[in-house]
Write an enzyme that holds these catalytic residues in place. Structure first.
Site, PDB file in Angstrom:
ATOM      1  N   LYS A   1      89.936  -5.903   7.747  1.00  0.00           N
ATOM      2  CA  LYS A   1      91.008  -5.677   6.884  1.00  0.00           C
ATOM      3  C   LYS A   1      90.821  -5.221   5.212  1.00  0.00           C
ATOM      4  CE  LYS A   1      94.184  -9.631   5.643  1.00  0.00           C
ATOM      5  NZ  LYS A   1      94.393 -11.240   5.617  1.00  0.00           N
TER       6      LYS A   1
HETATM    7  C1  E4P Z   1      97.299 -12.562   5.113  1.00  0.00           C
HETATM    8  O1  E4P Z   1      96.853 -12.064   6.147  1.00  0.00           O
HETATM    9  C2  E4P Z   1      97.081 -13.684   4.206  1.00  0.00           C
HETATM   10  O2  E4P Z   1      95.710 -14.140   4.679  1.00  0.00           O
HETATM   11  C3  E4P Z   1      97.940 -14.794   4.065  1.00  0.00           C
HETATM   12  O3  E4P Z   1      99.134 -14.689   4.620  1.00  0.00           O
HETATM   13  C4  E4P Z   1      98.152 -14.916   2.395  1.00  0.00           C
HETATM   14  O4  E4P Z   1      99.228 -15.882   2.603  1.00  0.00           O
HETATM   15  P1  E4P Z   1      99.227 -16.864   1.247  1.00  0.00           P
HETATM   16  O5  E4P Z   1     100.137 -16.299   0.365  1.00  0.00           O
HETATM   17  O6  E4P Z   1      99.890 -18.360   1.628  1.00  0.00           O
HETATM   18  O7  E4P Z   1      97.763 -17.274   0.672  1.00  0.00           O
END
Ligand code: E4P
Length: 217
Positions: free
Chosen positions: A83
């Protein structure tokens, strides 16, 4: 539509994997911190709990640093998906890694033009954050529609991975738009199974069944 769970909690992942409905896992540095576990160790464990992609995020901000971290992450297991953030260095890294056959999830996407760049960089997944978009006065689901339209216009293979999901309506709207994947916290996914009328229905059927005095088998 594929369902990923957004957590580094291995108990929650095992629980959902047992339903047979889990297609992958996403993590981020905040979720790793919340787990209290060693990053490489917990990622290796998660990779054994699902055959699907497991997103593990780099923390370096420069291309060389990201490549160094990606080398370590992609050695963990074949289903690791590296990522990277949606920055110039992140997309440079994405281009290089996908050319080598490594899956890449481009994260922290907040505009359709950013998503266009991720597709041009050959991303396997792009992660638009709908909840954080909504929190800041924008329309998260409109962002997903715009990305779907653009990707379909040019037949981009990059999969739209709707992230930062807060509730079931985000999941419903993602499915209606034709997003490829959603990633949601365990509680949101578990909530999708429930409906008050399903529970009431079971209760009523069991009460009537008890009156028959029968048992099956
Ligand atoms: C995506 O890969 C992120 O880990 C995640 O969805 C972030 O979500 P949040 O805004 O609830 O932290």
């Amino acid at each position: 539509m594929k369902f990923f769970v957004d957590t580094a909690d291995t108990a929650e992942i095992s629980d959902l994997a047992a339903t047979g409905l889990l297609d992958g896992v996403t993590t981020n540095p905040s979720l790793i911190a919340k787990s209290g576990r060693d990053f490489l160790e917990v990622t290796a464990e998660i990779c054994k709990l699902t055959a699907g992609p497991v997103s593990a995020e780099v923390v370096a901000l420069d291309h060389e640093g990201m490549m160094r971290e990606a080398e370590i992450l992609r050695k963990i297991a074949d289903n690791v998906c590296v990522k990277v953030p949606l920055t110039i260095d992140g997309l440079k890294t994405c281009k290089k890694l996908t050319a080598d056959g490594t899956m890449v999830n481009v994260t922290l996407c907040f505009s359709a033009t950013q998503a266009l760049l991720a597709a041009k960089a050959g991303a396997t997944f792009v992660s638009p954050f709908v909840g954080r978009h909504d929190d800041n006065g924008f329309d998260g689901m409109q962002l997903i529609s715009d990305i779907r339209l653009i990707y379909d216009n040019y037949d981009y293979a990059t999969q739209i991975l709707v992230a930062s999901i807060r509730h079931g309506v985000h999941v419903l709207e993602s499915a209606k738009i034709g997003a490829d994947v959603i990633t949601a916290p365990p509680a949101v996914i578990k909530g999708l199974f429930r409906h008050v009328l399903t529970e009431k229905g079971i209760e009523g059927f069991l009460a009537d069944w008890a009156k028959t005095g029968q048992s099956i088998g």
